[in-house]
Design an enzyme around this catalytic site. Structure first.
Site, PDB file in Angstrom:
ATOM      1  N   HIS A 153       3.947  -5.503  -6.616  1.00 36.24           N
ATOM      2  CA  HIS A 153       4.128  -5.531  -5.162  1.00 36.24           C
ATOM      3  C   HIS A 153       4.362  -4.087  -4.698  1.00 36.24           C
ATOM      4  O   HIS A 153       4.911  -3.287  -5.446  1.00 36.24           O
ATOM      5  CB  HIS A 153       5.361  -6.397  -4.884  1.00 36.24           C
ATOM      6  CG  HIS A 153       5.657  -6.666  -3.441  1.00 36.24           C
ATOM      7  ND1 HIS A 153       6.284  -5.753  -2.622  1.00 36.24           N
ATOM      8  CD2 HIS A 153       5.451  -7.763  -2.677  1.00 36.24           C
ATOM      9  CE1 HIS A 153       6.446  -6.277  -1.416  1.00 36.24           C
ATOM     10  NE2 HIS A 153       5.945  -7.496  -1.416  1.00 36.24           N
TER      11      HIS A 153
ATOM     12  N   ASP B 167      11.196  -6.566 -11.811  1.00 34.92           N
ATOM     13  CA  ASP B 167      11.203  -7.095 -10.451  1.00 34.92           C
ATOM     14  C   ASP B 167      11.238  -8.623 -10.564  1.00 34.92           C
ATOM     15  O   ASP B 167      10.227  -9.256 -10.875  1.00 34.92           O
ATOM     16  CB  ASP B 167       9.954  -6.618  -9.712  1.00 34.92           C
ATOM     17  CG  ASP B 167       9.882  -7.157  -8.288  1.00 34.92           C
ATOM     18  OD1 ASP B 167      10.748  -7.977  -7.908  1.00 34.92           O
ATOM     19  OD2 ASP B 167       8.950  -6.764  -7.556  1.00 34.92           O
TER      20      ASP B 167
ATOM     21  N   GLN C 210      10.137 -12.799  -7.548  1.00 36.88           N
ATOM     22  CA  GLN C 210       9.417 -14.075  -7.587  1.00 36.88           C
ATOM     23  C   GLN C 210       9.902 -14.969  -8.721  1.00 36.88           C
ATOM     24  O   GLN C 210       9.790 -16.196  -8.626  1.00 36.88           O
ATOM     25  CB  GLN C 210       7.908 -13.835  -7.743  1.00 36.88           C
ATOM     26  CG  GLN C 210       7.242 -13.199  -6.532  1.00 36.88           C
ATOM     27  CD  GLN C 210       7.235 -14.088  -5.307  1.00 36.88           C
ATOM     28  OE1 GLN C 210       7.402 -15.311  -5.385  1.00 36.88           O
ATOM     29  NE2 GLN C 210       7.052 -13.483  -4.151  1.00 36.88           N
TER      30      GLN C 210
ATOM     31  N   LYS D 115      13.953 -15.427  -0.742  1.00 37.45           N
ATOM     32  CA  LYS D 115      12.900 -16.169  -1.432  1.00 37.45           C
ATOM     33  C   LYS D 115      13.490 -17.309  -2.269  1.00 37.45           C
ATOM     34  O   LYS D 115      12.746 -18.071  -2.879  1.00 37.45           O
ATOM     35  CB  LYS D 115      12.106 -15.233  -2.348  1.00 37.45           C
ATOM     36  CG  LYS D 115      11.275 -14.208  -1.601  1.00 37.45           C
ATOM     37  CD  LYS D 115      10.443 -13.395  -2.557  1.00 37.45           C
ATOM     38  CE  LYS D 115       9.956 -12.100  -1.979  1.00 37.45           C
ATOM     39  NZ  LYS D 115       8.900 -12.226  -0.965  1.00 37.45           N
TER      40      LYS D 115
ATOM     41  N   CYS E 101       0.940  -7.420   0.209  1.00 35.95           N
ATOM     42  CA  CYS E 101       1.644  -6.200  -0.227  1.00 35.95           C
ATOM     43  C   CYS E 101       1.285  -5.847  -1.660  1.00 35.95           C
ATOM     44  O   CYS E 101       2.151  -5.455  -2.457  1.00 35.95           O
ATOM     45  CB  CYS E 101       3.161  -6.348  -0.081  1.00 35.95           C
ATOM     46  SG  CYS E 101       3.691  -6.595   1.598  1.00 35.95           S
TER      47      CYS E 101
END
Ligand SMILES: Cc1ncc(COP(=O)(O)O)c(C=O)c1O
Lengths: 413, 159
Positions: free
Chosen positions: A123, A199, A202, A225, A367
């Site tokens: 991202h 990261d 998600q 999220k 993104c």
């Protein structure tokens, strides 16, 4: 042990809406998730009864607010398997957490010619801070490519990592749905002498995660999220790293002492929390995690895998070769993010038709423009699944897509 | 409630399916200019042949949604063979049509009064008016026009 989706949906007031006479079908949770009543209630209740600034007042509600805020930190830390709450600093979102690492750890530890390894599926939040550091410090960026199955191509992994100082990698792609093998990547990075930033934006909402089992150095996540409010996220890092890092922003809360000629910093994690934090949002995030844990992350993940399988099969049965799916075709190591494109119809136009039928999907580059360039497309439509979605939602998507295909059909005449 | 038919008029779909003036021109003598919509990744590349104050030829490359493709195609048909001054006036009139939600586009003010534009006939372009009911799509419709203005400015400042 499949989930009772009707019962779960009843916890999410927004999902009861209708648009244009259609039941709202929310398939954009990878962008931001809807919120259960319990999160809204926890935030309201906190503001009604216990709101005050934290770490400042000695009066009763200030003490209560501080205790609730720190309890939320412990909840988030526990959710990701941190050894202790002190390893978890609140930020505004995942983006800020990565910028914190780039700014504080990066500027202390990286010099001209040092290598940071990224992947083609990152991202922008995990690309641009490193580009900024490259422009400022002259560090080199290397990229792990993706393969034909939309997974990381690890053929030259050791070469790519050789001499690198940092591997910054997503645990799950927000475009492809691909779930990366973090423990394996960490082992490879470690043996090359590199640190690892994961990261988890998600992954955290959809999979059981454990930063200690990953053996990573840094992990970032974002509350909105994962059923929590927007405006809060977190950086997790091993304590010794946090202690060695200089502060990011300066101001109140992050100091131990301030004199006319300088300052000393607070203990971790507060050293990284300059200014009044997102207090009510932290309470909301804690409640969101309580909700997820009440259901169980294994059950959430299992439900999403089943629904993803259903969706991939249904899309294939209805459209076959006419629709391209950008993501792994199997549900092993894959989350419920499904990017797709009719080659002759732009993603925006598809979304517009779906919107008529109250089906909410995202259209665009998500993104992830470097990934779009690799895929040689300007945009995809993306349907993303969460614990409140069911096969009816997938069916509504497919009906909408048949309408979009008809609407934009190029006349054979 | 604005429906799909408001957005996707038949004439728009026609330009989308059969875009006019697709292709490239040799650069130079033609001038090439690119425009991007960072939101959705739409991209338009214009090749402009301007001689003696006339837009003698326009060709279009790039990719985008039906609205941006149709708007680009309609723009090329509207300005080809016109003088640069006429092309600018049509652009202002078109932007005025789109300006309900976006009063300032691409740096030059759309404060043209009705008088100023009274004589301008937009013809088919008026079909794009439905876009204003879908605010996120306005940028798709105006991309080609902003790119045109940029290209004309570049050509004029290089003389
Ligand atoms: C993989 C990934 N990383 C980072 C982010 C950034 O999250 P936020 O905007 O909350 O900082 C996102 C959200 O779109 C994401 O999907």
């Amino acid at each position: 042990m499949s989930l009772d989706i009707a019962r779960i949906r009843a916890d999410f007031p927004l999902l009861a809406q209708e648009h244009n006479g259609h039941r709202l079908v929310y398939l954009d949770s990878a962008s931001s998730a809807q919120k259960p009543q319990s999160v809204m209630h926890a935030m309201d209740e906190f503001m009604e009864h216990s709101y005050a600034n934290v770490h400042r007042g000695v009066y009763a509600i200030a003490e209560a607010a501080t205790a609730r805020f720190e309890a939320a930190r412990a909840t988030v830390a526990g959710f990701i398997g941190a050894r202790e709450s002190a390893e978890l600093a609140f930020t505004r979102n995942a983006t800020e957490a990565i910028n914190l690492v780039a700014h504080s750890w990066g500027r202390t530890n990286l010099a001209a010619g040092d290598v940071v390894v990224l992947t083609e599926m990152e991202h922008h939040a995990n690309i641009v801070p490193w580009h900024m550091l490259a422009a400022e410090r002259g560090i080199e960026l290397r990229w792990i490519p993706i393969d034909a199955e939309y997974r990381l191509d690890l053929t030259n992994l050791d070469e790519t990592l050789s001499g690198a100082k940092l591997l910054a990698v997503t645990a799950m792609s927000n475009v492809l749905g691909t779930v990366n093998d973090i423990p394996m990547l960490v082992r490879a990075a470690r043996s090359a002498g590199a640190h690892v930033l994961v990261d988890a934006s998600q992954a955290a909402p959809h999979l059981p995660i454990d930063v200690q089992a990953w053996d990573a150095d840094f992990a970032v996540l974002t509350a909105h999220k994962m059923l929590g409010p927007s405006g809060i996220g977190a950086l997790w890092a091993r304590r010794e790293l946090l202690e060695a890092m200089p502060p990011f922003l300066g101001g109140g809360e992050m100091i131990r002492d301030v004199r006319k000629d300088g300052f000393t910093t607070n203990d971790v994690p507060w050293k990284f929390e300059a200014g009044t934090p997102a207090i009510t949002e932290a309470i909301g995030w804690g409640a969101a995690i309580d909700y997820l844990q009440g259901i169980g992350m294994d059950a959430v993940h299992e439900h999403e895998v089943e629904l993803t399988r259903y969706a991939l099969d249904a899309l294939d049965a209805e459209f076959g070769e006419r629709l391209t799916i950008y993501g792994p075709s199997t549900t092993d190591a894959r989350g419920g993010v499904i990017s797709f494109l009719f080659p002759a119809i732009h993603a925006h136009d598809v979304s517009q038709v779906l919107d008529e039928e109250a089906v909410c999907v995202r259209a665009g580059h998500h993104c992830a423009k470097p990934l779009m360039r690799v895929l040689q497309i300007p945009a995809t439509s993306r349907a993303s699944l969460y614990l409140y979605n069911d096969t009816d939602d997938v069916d509504a998507l497919i009906v909408g897509l048949t309408h979009a295909e008809k609407f934009f059909a190029v006349d054979p005449t | 409630m604005a429906g799909l038919e408001d957005l996707y008029r038949e004439i728009i779909l026609d330009h989308y399916r059969a875009p006019r003036n697709r292709g490239e021109l040799e650069v130079p003598p033609a001038h090439q200019v690119e425009g991007f919509n960072p939101l959705c990744g739409d991209e338009v590349i214009l090749y402009l042949d301007v001689e003696n104050g006339m837009v003698s030829d326009v060709k279009i490359a790039g990719q985008g949604c039906s609205i941006s493709q149709a708007s680009t195609s309609m723009m090329s048909a509207a300005v080809k063979g016109r003088s640069v001054a006429e092309a600018r006036t049509i652009t202002r009139a078109f932007k005025a049509l789109m300006s309900i939600h976006e009063s300032k586009i691409g740096g030059d003010d759309v404060d043209a009064t009705a008088d100023d534009l009274a004589g301008v006939r937009l013809g088919d372009l008026e079909a794009l008016q439905g876009v204003v009911k879908f605010p996120v799509r306005i940028k798709c419709a105006t991309l080609a026009w902003n790119t045109l203005v940029q290209g004309l400015d570049e050509i004029e400042s290089s003389h």
